[in-house]
Each structure stands twice: as C-alpha cells, then as structure tokens.
Design an enzyme around this catalytic site. Structure first.
Site, PDB file in Angstrom:
ATOM      1  N   HIS A 286      79.592   1.312  48.097  1.00  0.00           N
ATOM      2  CA  HIS A 286      78.174   0.984  47.927  1.00  0.00           C
ATOM      3  C   HIS A 286      78.037  -0.240  47.030  1.00  0.00           C
ATOM      4  CE1 HIS A 286      73.892   1.550  46.763  1.00  0.00           C
ATOM      5  NE2 HIS A 286      74.315   1.242  45.559  1.00  0.00           N
ATOM      6  N   HIS A 420      85.727   4.807  12.923  1.00  0.00           N
ATOM      7  CA  HIS A 420      85.807   6.057  13.678  1.00  0.00           C
ATOM      8  C   HIS A 420      84.740   6.043  14.764  1.00  0.00           C
ATOM      9  CE1 HIS A 420      85.758  10.338  14.657  1.00  0.00           C
ATOM     10  NE2 HIS A 420      84.449  10.338  14.428  1.00  0.00           N
TER      11      HIS A 420
HETATM   12  O1  CDP Z   1      90.328   7.643  15.690  1.00  0.00           O
HETATM   13  P1  CDP Z   1      90.795   7.906  17.086  1.00  0.00           P
HETATM   14  O2  CDP Z   1      89.860   8.763  17.853  1.00  0.00           O
HETATM   15  O3  CDP Z   1      91.176   6.643  17.763  1.00  0.00           O
HETATM   16  O4  CDP Z   1      92.200   8.692  16.970  1.00  0.00           O
HETATM   17  P2  CDP Z   1      92.515  10.259  16.876  1.00  0.00           P
HETATM   18  O5  CDP Z   1      93.721  10.512  17.668  1.00  0.00           O
HETATM   19  O6  CDP Z   1      91.310  11.071  17.150  1.00  0.00           O
HETATM   20  O7  CDP Z   1      92.936  10.457  15.357  1.00  0.00           O
HETATM   21  C1  CDP Z   1      91.974  10.526  14.334  1.00  0.00           C
HETATM   22  C2  CDP Z   1      92.456   9.722  13.133  1.00  0.00           C
HETATM   23  O8  CDP Z   1      93.609  10.330  12.616  1.00  0.00           O
HETATM   24  C3  CDP Z   1      92.856   8.314  13.430  1.00  0.00           C
HETATM   25  O9  CDP Z   1      91.789   7.418  13.456  1.00  0.00           O
HETATM   26  C4  CDP Z   1      93.806   8.016  12.276  1.00  0.00           C
HETATM   27  O10 CDP Z   1      93.070   7.693  11.107  1.00  0.00           O
HETATM   28  C5  CDP Z   1      94.487   9.355  12.060  1.00  0.00           C
HETATM   29  N1  CDP Z   1      95.795   9.401  12.734  1.00  0.00           N
HETATM   30  C6  CDP Z   1      96.960   9.154  12.001  1.00  0.00           C
HETATM   31  O11 CDP Z   1      96.872   8.889  10.802  1.00  0.00           O
HETATM   32  N2  CDP Z   1      98.203   9.224  12.610  1.00  0.00           N
HETATM   33  C7  CDP Z   1      98.301   9.506  13.913  1.00  0.00           C
HETATM   34  N3  CDP Z   1      99.501   9.555  14.486  1.00  0.00           N
HETATM   35  C8  CDP Z   1      97.159   9.761  14.651  1.00  0.00           C
HETATM   36  C9  CDP Z   1      95.910   9.710  14.056  1.00  0.00           C
HETATM   37 MG    MG Z   2      89.317  10.846  17.883  1.00  0.00          MG
END
Ligand code: CDP
Ligand code: MG
Length: 442
Positions: A286, A420
């Site tokens: 479409h 975030h």
């Molecule tokens: O913030 P986002 O949604 O991109 O990532 P998330 O997977 O939801 O993780 C939340 C937050 O946890 C991240 O923004 C990082 O600050 C922290 N994090 C971390 O310190 N180490 C990781 N391996 C994954 C996440």
């Molecule tokens: Mg997240």
C-alpha cells in the site's frame, strides 16, 4: 502580539489564509480593509478564506519585510506561501484570492487533486504565480523550470527562513507491507525500498484487529474485495513504514503500479507485480495517495505518543544543556520536566526488570548520586524515537553504530550512560505515573 507557534499554527489553517504583514509604526493596513471585507462577503459561501495580520518586527521569518514602507500580503495554502503581493494592489489581491478560491472549489468537488508542492513549487509559485494542480498534471512544471535559478535567488531574498533548499522539502508517505509478503519475502522488499532511495523514518510491526482494518479502510468496506482484504490483513503481522524522500508520495505510488494484480501484471516491473503472492488475490503493498492522505494515515499508525525520559545524574551535571538541545532539535515536545534526585525506591522502580542482575546495585547507586532531569516527551512514535536518539546502551557500541546518538556523544561508560528511556509504551505509562502521578504529591 503573534508568537512563533501561533504563526506556525496559523499556517496550518485549512483553506486560504491572507496575511497582512504590517510594521509596528503604522499598524495593519487600513487602506485594504474594505477590499478584504468585500472579498470575505463575496466568498462567504466557500468558507475557505481566512485573514490574519502579523507584525514584521515580531517574527524572525518576516525579517525581510521589516523597514518596508508598503504593506505586504502573503497568501498561504496548506501551510505554504503560494503568492505574495507588495503594496495595496487591489486588482492583484482580488485576482489572487479569486484564483485560489476557484482551485479550492475544484478540490472540494473532487475535480482536482489537492495541491502538489514539489521541491520547486514555492520557487515557481513566486516566479510564475500560483501553480495549480492542472499545471502539474499537464506537465507544465518542467516547462517553467528554467526560471528556477533566478527565482530561487529572489525567493531566498524574500524568505530566508522559508525552505528553499530541496532537503527540507522531503516528503513522507505511508507504506504497508501486507502479512503474506512480510512472511515470505521480508528482507527482499525492505532492501528494495532502501535501494529505491527511501529512508525508513518510522516502522512498526503490528497485528491488526478487524476493527482497525475496518477503520483504516473505511472507504473500501462496501467493495466486493473487502472480505478478502480483511482476511488478508488479519492473517498475520503487518509492517507499516513511514518512508521519507524527495516526492516520496508519488515516487512510491509510481513504483507500486496499478492497484489490481491483473493490471499490475501487465507492468511486470511494478512492485505489486514483482511482489505478488500467488496464493493471495490482492496486492501486497500500500502507499498513500497524496501528501494530505499520507499525514492522516501516518497519524493513524503513529499517533502522538508519550515516553518517559531521564538525564542521569552524571550527565545532568555536565551535559544538561546540550542534551536538552538535542531533545528539542529532534522535534520532541517536553510535556513535563523537573529536576529531582531519585530515591532508591524510585530507581528500583524504573529498573524493576533488572532486579537481581549483577549491575543492579551499581545502577541504583549511580542513579541516586545527584539530581536527574526527569521528563515526559511527546512526539509521534515517541518511545521508539527517543530510544533511537539515545543510542545503544553501551557507548562504545553507540560510537560504532550510531555516532550521532546522545550516548555516543555524552555517555561515560555502559553504567553511567547519560540517559534513560522507556523500552515500550506500557513501561512509559507506568514510569510517568510513578514520577509525575500520585506519588509526586508530597
Ligand atoms: O538503558 P537501556 O534501556 O538502554 O538498557 P537496559 O538493558 O535496560 O539497562 C538499564 C541500565 O543498566 C543501562 O542504561 C545501564 O546504565 C545499566 N547496565 C549496565 O550497567 N551494564 C549492563 N551490562 C547493562 C545495563
Ligand atoms: Mg531499559
């Protein structure tokens, strides 16, 4: 005094807007009042004519008209300036209004397609008068393109802030890839769209309900093919895309080819022929039929949405202004904003899904280390768009795959990664309620 957003809003008024651009020292043009009154009465049945006044000193885009000692009248249709008259030239004002109303009548009667604004239309309208849809249909646009260069210089002089470069005339259209094609040849069709020069500005894969199909195709419900269409559209996920590119609407439609498969097959190069699915008797692709339809259809699939966004404490201290600027530049409206140091309880709530993970304690500590900037952002497709603007979680990856993203530019490391954003609309609603709702009462 007219503010910038009021000006933008006025340009969006349906129908024709005649704007008297005046100087503060002399006020709106009195000499022309009787003429405008007469025009309003003459065309009162059409109900398409609107009048506005704007002070040249007040709006940046009217800068070229400052210090002018004669009144200037701008004529605006669908947010585009299509004609300009300098001085109280009553015959020319009358003729311009009459021409524009006649076109509106034809459009209303379905005798003409709505206006076609090509990358050159503003330039052309300025140099040769009003471009009517007829001109486009009959190919007169090409005939007059030679005057473009000259006209574009003049136009740039009069409207430094109006779009004269093609880049900003990029159009959007809605494309739908129906379930059967999506299932069988997804990668191929997406590659083809990119190869044809479109950019995919937004995309969403959705399982359409019967109600949604009936609403979206409400003009088709009485057609004999509708049951097949309904059956097809509810048979699996559909991919909806916002495509952008120069003249995206007509470009995409021309590529699609005729509507019915029989006709399409006479033109084997057409996408509807190439991507026909043998077992399904209706076409699989479409495209919106006009720029106006495209906006309506995009609104249907990508309505204004809210997301929850936050500048983390580290970045709030060092890069707040720059990040806020990026937010605004990307076209988000900031519906709510406050600076607040998160409590541990709040941090734990925003990251509930990560409880128990090895980085969880560090994350809560980092999020409560100082004030954050907490926001509700609104935009069409806001959740997804904000995540794209943030970039990947790990700034090292962000630098590779999305160097323009906020995390690529401002994040410190994977933990302290500047911003975030909610990962889906449900999370967004919960976080917004939590940050700005009843728990905010104290
Ligand atoms: O913030 P986002 O949604 O991109 O990532 P998330 O997977 O939801 O993780 C939340 C937050 O946890 C991240 O923004 C990082 O600050 C922290 N994090 C971390 O310190 N180490 C990781 N391996 C994954 C996440
Ligand atoms: Mg997240």
């Amino acid at each position: 005094k007219m503010l910038k957003y009021e000006w933008d809003e006025m340009l969006q008024t349906q129908g024709i807007v005649v704007i008297d651009v005046y100087q503060s020292w002399c006020g709106p043009c009195k000499a022309v009042l009787n003429l405008l009154r007469k025009l309003r009465i003459d065309f009162s049945d059409d109900d398409v004519l609107h009048f506005a006044v704007a002070e040249a000193d007040n709006l940046e885009c009217l800068k070229p008209f400052r210090k002018s000692c004669e009144p200037v009248f701008l004529f605006c249709v669908y947010g585009k300036i299509v004609a300009i008259v300098r001085g109280v030239n009553a015959p020319l004002i009358t003729k311009t209004v009459t021409d524009l109303v006649l076109v509106e009548r034809k459009i209303a009667a379905g005798e003409q397609e709505p206006y076609y604004f090509s990358p050159f239309s503003e330039i052309l309208t300025y140099s040769v008068g009003i471009i009517k849809p007829d001109d486009v249909a009959e190919g007169r646009v090409n005939e007059i393109k030679h005057s473009v260069e000259d006209a574009s210089r003049q136009l740039a002089f009069f409207f430094p802030n109006f779009n004269v470069n093609e880049e900003e005339h990029v159009e959007r259209t809605l494309a739908i890839i129906r379930p059967s094609l999506l299932k069988e040849r997804r990668d191929s069709i997406i590659q083809r769209i990119k190869d044809d020069g479109f950019r995919i500005a937004m995309q969403k894969e959705i399982m359409l309900s019967e109600d949604q199909v009936r609403t979206f195709y409400k003009e088709h419900v009485d057609q004999d093919y509708f049951p097949v269409l309904l059956d097809q559209m509810t048979s699996g996920p559909t991919l909806v895309l916002a495509l952008t590119g120069e003249n995206a609407v007509s470009h995409w439609r021309n590529l699609l080819g005729p509507k019915t498969l029989e006709e399409a097959k006479e033109n084997p190069e057409s996408l509807r022929a190439r991507y026909a699915i043998d077992s399904v008797p209706i076409n699989q692709l479409h495209g919106s039929s006009s720029a106006v339809d495209a906006e309506k259809e995009l609104e249907f699939f990508f309505p204004e949405e809210k997301t929850f966004a936050l500048i983390k404490p580290d970045a709030a201290k060092t890069h707040k202004e720059e990040i806020m600027k990026r937010v605004k530049q990307a076209g988000f409206s900031i519906s709510k904003v406050k600076e607040q140091a998160l409590t541990r309880e709040m941090a734990a709530q925003f990251y509930k899904d990560h409880e128990g993970k090895p980085f969880f304690e560090d994350l809560v500590n980092c999020m409560t280390a100082g004030p954050s900037v907490v926001m509700v952002l609104s935009k069409e497709n806001a959740v997804e768009e904000w995540r794209q603007l943030m970039g990947p979680t790990d700034p090292e990856e962000a630098k590779k795959v999305s160097p323009e993203s906020i995390r690529a530019q401002f994040a410190h490391d994977i933990l302290s990664n500047a911003v975030h954003g909610s990962s889906n609309p449900e999370h967004a609603m919960k976080s917004i309620a939590f940050a700005f709702g009843e728990l905010d009462a104290d």
